[in-house]
Motif scaffolding. Structure first.
Motif, PDB file in Angstrom:
ATOM      1  N   PRO A  57       0.801  -1.238   0.000  1.00 16.23           N
ATOM      2  CA  PRO A  57       0.000   0.000   0.000  1.00 16.23           C
ATOM      3  C   PRO A  57       0.834   1.289   0.000  1.00 16.23           C
ATOM      4  O   PRO A  57       0.299   2.353  -0.328  1.00 16.23           O
ATOM      5  CB  PRO A  57      -0.826  -0.123   1.284  1.00 16.23           C
ATOM      6  CG  PRO A  57      -0.012  -1.011   2.173  1.00 16.23           C
ATOM      7  CD  PRO A  57       0.693  -1.963   1.269  1.00 16.23           C
ATOM      8  N   LEU A  58       2.116   1.221   0.367  1.00 15.71           N
ATOM      9  CA  LEU A  58       2.927   2.429   0.455  1.00 15.71           C
ATOM     10  C   LEU A  58       3.478   2.872  -0.897  1.00 15.71           C
ATOM     11  O   LEU A  58       3.982   3.985  -1.030  1.00 15.71           O
ATOM     12  CB  LEU A  58       4.093   2.206   1.428  1.00 15.71           C
ATOM     13  CG  LEU A  58       3.698   1.858   2.875  1.00 15.71           C
ATOM     14  CD1 LEU A  58       4.942   1.646   3.726  1.00 15.71           C
ATOM     15  CD2 LEU A  58       2.824   2.955   3.479  1.00 15.71           C
ATOM     16  N   PRO A  75      12.662  -4.456  -6.316  1.00 17.99           N
ATOM     17  CA  PRO A  75      13.310  -5.005  -5.114  1.00 17.99           C
ATOM     18  C   PRO A  75      12.579  -4.672  -3.819  1.00 17.99           C
ATOM     19  O   PRO A  75      12.760  -5.366  -2.810  1.00 17.99           O
ATOM     20  CB  PRO A  75      14.709  -4.364  -5.125  1.00 17.99           C
ATOM     21  CG  PRO A  75      14.922  -3.895  -6.527  1.00 17.99           C
ATOM     22  CD  PRO A  75      13.564  -3.503  -7.010  1.00 17.99           C
ATOM     23  N   THR A  76      11.767  -3.613  -3.814  1.00 16.86           N
ATOM     24  CA  THR A  76      11.097  -3.180  -2.584  1.00 16.86           C
ATOM     25  C   THR A  76       9.736  -3.839  -2.390  1.00 16.86           C
ATOM     26  O   THR A  76       9.080  -3.586  -1.381  1.00 16.86           O
ATOM     27  CB  THR A  76      10.912  -1.654  -2.593  1.00 16.86           C
ATOM     28  OG1 THR A  76      10.055  -1.281  -3.686  1.00 16.86           O
ATOM     29  CG2 THR A  76      12.254  -0.955  -2.751  1.00 16.86           C
ATOM     30  N   LEU A  77       9.296  -4.657  -3.336  1.00 15.60           N
ATOM     31  CA  LEU A  77       7.997  -5.313  -3.206  1.00 15.60           C
ATOM     32  C   LEU A  77       8.008  -6.296  -2.043  1.00 15.60           C
ATOM     33  O   LEU A  77       9.043  -6.893  -1.713  1.00 15.60           O
ATOM     34  CB  LEU A  77       7.648  -6.050  -4.497  1.00 15.60           C
ATOM     35  CG  LEU A  77       7.312  -5.202  -5.733  1.00 15.60           C
ATOM     36  CD1 LEU A  77       7.166  -6.087  -6.963  1.00 15.60           C
ATOM     37  CD2 LEU A  77       6.037  -4.401  -5.516  1.00 15.60           C
ATOM     38  N   SER A  78       6.856  -6.488  -1.452  1.00 18.37           N
ATOM     39  CA  SER A  78       6.715  -7.480  -0.387  1.00 18.37           C
ATOM     40  C   SER A  78       6.773  -8.884  -0.999  1.00 18.37           C
ATOM     41  O   SER A  78       6.740  -9.047  -2.223  1.00 18.37           O
ATOM     42  CB  SER A  78       5.395  -7.278   0.346  1.00 18.37           C
ATOM     43  OG  SER A  78       4.300  -7.477  -0.547  1.00 18.37           O
ATOM     44  N   ALA A  79       6.862  -9.901  -0.127  1.00 17.52           N
ATOM     45  CA  ALA A  79       6.909 -11.282  -0.613  1.00 17.52           C
ATOM     46  C   ALA A  79       5.657 -11.622  -1.414  1.00 17.52           C
ATOM     47  O   ALA A  79       5.731 -12.264  -2.471  1.00 17.52           O
ATOM     48  CB  ALA A  79       7.073 -12.244   0.564  1.00 17.52           C
ATOM     49  N   ALA A  80       4.492 -11.161  -0.921  1.00 13.09           N
ATOM     50  CA  ALA A  80       3.241 -11.410  -1.646  1.00 13.09           C
ATOM     51  C   ALA A  80       3.227 -10.674  -2.984  1.00 13.09           C
ATOM     52  O   ALA A  80       2.765 -11.197  -4.004  1.00 13.09           O
ATOM     53  CB  ALA A  80       2.053 -10.980  -0.794  1.00 13.09           C
ATOM     54  N   GLY A  81       3.758  -9.430  -2.983  1.00 11.25           N
ATOM     55  CA  GLY A  81       3.815  -8.670  -4.225  1.00 11.25           C
ATOM     56  C   GLY A  81       4.718  -9.325  -5.247  1.00 11.25           C
ATOM     57  O   GLY A  81       4.417  -9.348  -6.451  1.00 11.25           O
ATOM     58  N   LYS A  82       5.849  -9.891  -4.786  1.00 15.10           N
ATOM     59  CA  LYS A  82       6.752 -10.592  -5.703  1.00 15.10           C
ATOM     60  C   LYS A  82       6.088 -11.830  -6.301  1.00 15.10           C
ATOM     61  O   LYS A  82       6.306 -12.164  -7.473  1.00 15.10           O
ATOM     62  CB  LYS A  82       8.033 -10.988  -4.965  1.00 15.10           C
ATOM     63  CG  LYS A  82       8.915  -9.804  -4.581  1.00 15.10           C
ATOM     64  CD  LYS A  82      10.135 -10.257  -3.794  1.00 15.10           C
ATOM     65  CE  LYS A  82      10.991  -9.056  -3.376  1.00 15.10           C
ATOM     66  NZ  LYS A  82      12.155  -9.468  -2.555  1.00 15.10           N
TER      67      LYS A  82
END
Length: 623
Positions: A550-551, A576-583
């Protein structure tokens, strides 16, 4: 007495000969079937064991004791492969003789015992081995030679297995989906090996990297140069190459090279995968894909090497850099082995290399079928010139040498290239390109216009674009390249058919025509279906990313989702800054984008038989 003994001996021998001949005719099919089964079992065991020892030998740091054990295991596996050859020839020798490259099969069959016997004599210092120089001894005894032969035998066995699946009642899309998934899993496991990385790599990052390489996308969560050792970069290179050509395409080429007669079911399946009209040209098409791919990559690597050979301390690094970027560019992967890629000091101002990479990306984006179609036109033209000069014959015109698919792809691709170059030049000449000369501005405009549709190389920061340029780049990413190529997107043919159908609908015409050819209604429906599915996927994945991350601004998440599903690989820097779920969401999008959303859905659904009846028709208000 001696005469009677000889007579009865002959009678007894004749009796047993007839008896065994009768038993052989009676049980010959069962014997051949049993021998074939033993051949398959031995080949499977040897192939799996080869994978295990190769991974263990190259992926881990091993002691001298285990090195000796692995050397003995190599020779044992080669003998097992040799036994499987013997059983296969004994069970089906006539079929083996009908194979295309039976001579190559026999060479490998004879090479195994020859190599092992020679190695054994060299290791025991047999008297005749002193005739050869030490260099030849080292080359023959070196374990890499055994590994190379084992790898070739294992890959041939895997190709036969893929070919075997084509003869079963399995949809082409399902085989396509499964092959890419298997390659991603294998690639992930290889990238997690200790010798593949300098630092510890997490499972999500390894999966993301393997998927990006196999699906020739280019999005990265880690720095390739700082994270992966030379071995890890070689693994990424192989994943890009196999993923770019296509697992099924490469496997079917090798299998058809060694197979003789094939069933109509398997030929029809391969024809469906390659989108080829004539079954008789299947092997030729596969040969063209493999040969043209390696030929263009080799030329590209040569020109890259000439450009950067003085930038590296040794020639090995220069050669690997050239090969890595040539494969990455032609396969439209957009992965670089240099920190910051084309934004680095080494590559950002190297405009001559930008042209080489742009040409390679363009060649990969139009696809081998388009290249071969123009080669066929060139052959037709040269043949006519030859006849006109030598035999004074008239020019023989052959209509539609350039087929409709090639016509659409080249027209739309060149139109997009010209329009996008002019647009990017006009928008950025006094903004992002202000410090460059006029020639450099045009070079960067062409480079960005090409890579925005295909590869993920970026010589400038995406965040530096003006908003009109960024939106136009997103449109180019969405359209993508040509069908049967290494690029992604909805494809230029889909966009052309949809726009043409819209134009004809605005003029009140039901039929859609291009180049004096009427398009089938199924093609038009398929084009609009693909566009709708891609838009829905982008919206849903962006919506999910808004919850997982969300950020991050929504426009950057949308750009990332679009880049993943179109396998373009451009990024605003948030990967690289995505969360594990986003990746995971981006990983799934890259995988689906490489296969194609429509093909992915087809592969997961059951075949629906066409209905032989019609329902009453009724109009619905639209617009």
């Amino acid at each position: 007495m001696a005469y009677l003994c000889t007579f009865y001996t002959k009678q007894i021998m004749r009796y047993w000969f007839r008896h065994f001949a009768f038993l052989y005719r009676l049980y010959s099919e069962k014997i051949k079937k049993t021998l074939g089964m033993f051949s398959n079992i031995l080949t499977t065991i040897a192939s799996l064991a080869t994978v295990v020892i190769v991974v263990y030998n190259f992926g881990f740091v091993i002691s001298q004791r285990y090195t000796t054990i692995l050397l003995d295991s190599q020779r044992t596996l080669l003998w097992i492969f040799f036994a499987s050859f013997v059983f296969r020839y004994a069970s089906n020798f006539k079929t083996v003789l009908k194979e295309r490259f039976v001579w190559l099969d026999f060479i490998m069959f004879l090479l195994i015992p020859t190599l092992l016997i020679i190695q054994n004599n060299f290791l025991r210092d047999a008297p005749w081995t002193h005739m050869y120089p030490e260099l030849i001894k080292k080359l023959v005894v070196h374990p890499y030679l055994n590994y190379l032969l084992l790898f070739a035998l294992t890959f041939a066995n895997f190709s036969r297995f893929i070919f075997y699946l084509t003869q079963k009642h399995i949809k082409a899309e399902a085989i396509y989906i499964g092959s890419f998934l298997l390659l991603i899993i294998v690639g992930t496991a290889l990238l997690l090996l200790p010798n593949a990385t300098y630092i510890s790599l997490s499972l999500p990052d390894a999966l993301f990297t393997a998927t990006s390489a196999v699906c020739v996308t280019g999005l990265m969560t880690v720095d390739v140069a700082q994270t992966f050792t030379p071995m890890g970069q070689v693994i990424i290179l192989m994943l890009m190459q196999i993923g770019g050509i296509g697992v099924v395409t490469f496997s079917c080429f090798l299998a058809l090279s060694f197979m003789g007669q094939t069933s109509f079911r398997s030929q029809f399946m391969i024809r469906e995968m390659l989108n080829e009209n004539r079954i008789s040209r299947l092997f030729k098409v596969l040969l063209e894909i493999v040969f043209i791919t390696f030929f263009i990559e080799a030329i590209g690597a040569y020109f890259i090497f000439l450009d950067i050979k003085d930038s590296f301390p040794d020639i090995k690094s220069s050669i690997f850099f050239s090969a890595f970027h040539a494969v990455s560019a032609y396969c439209n992967a957009g992965i670089s082995s240099v920190t910051n890629g084309f934004e680095s000091e080494l590559l950002s101002k190297n405009f001559s290399m930008h042209w080489v990479i742009a040409i390679l990306c363009f060649s990969g984006s139009i696809g081998v079928p388009i290249i071969t179609n123009y080669l066929r036109l060139l052959k037709h033209f040269l043949r006519n010139i030859f006849r006109m000069i030598l035999f004074k014959e008239k020019y023989r015109h052959v209509p539609h040498v350039i087929n409709l698919n090639t016509y659409i792809v080249i027209r739309v691709t060149l139109l997009l290239l010209v329009v996008s170059t002019l647009f990017i030049f006009a928008m950025e000449r006094n903004h992002l390109f202000a410090a460059l000369s006029e020639g450099q501005k045009w070079t960067e405009s062409v480079f960005i216009a090409i890579i925005s549709r295909t590869a993920g190389f970026s010589s400038v920061s995406i965040n530096s674009f003006t908003m009109p340029t960024l939106l136009f780049v997103m449109l180019l990413m969405f359209i993508g390249g040509s069908p049967m190529s290494t690029s992604g997107g909805i494809k230029v043919t889909t966009a052309a058919v949809a726009l043409r159908a819209t134009w004809y609908a605005l003029r009140g015409k039901e039929q859609v025509r291009i180049r004096n050819r009427e398009l089938d209604l199924t093609t038009v429906r398929r084009a609009f279906t693909i566009i709708i599915l891609y838009i829905c996927w982008i919206f849903i994945s962006t919506y999910i990313l808004c919850y997982t991350d969300p950020l991050i601004p929504v426009q950057k998440l949308c750009f990332e989702a679009l880049s993943a599903i179109t396998t373009c690989g451009l990024s605003t820097g948030i990967t690289p800054t995505l969360s594990a779920a986003g990746k995971i969401i981006i990983t799934i999008s890259m995988y689906v984008g490489r296969i194609g959303v429509l093909s992915f859905i087809y592969g997961l659904t059951k075949n629906i038989e066409a209905t032989r009846y019609e329902f009453p028709k009724e109009n619905v208000l639209l617009g």
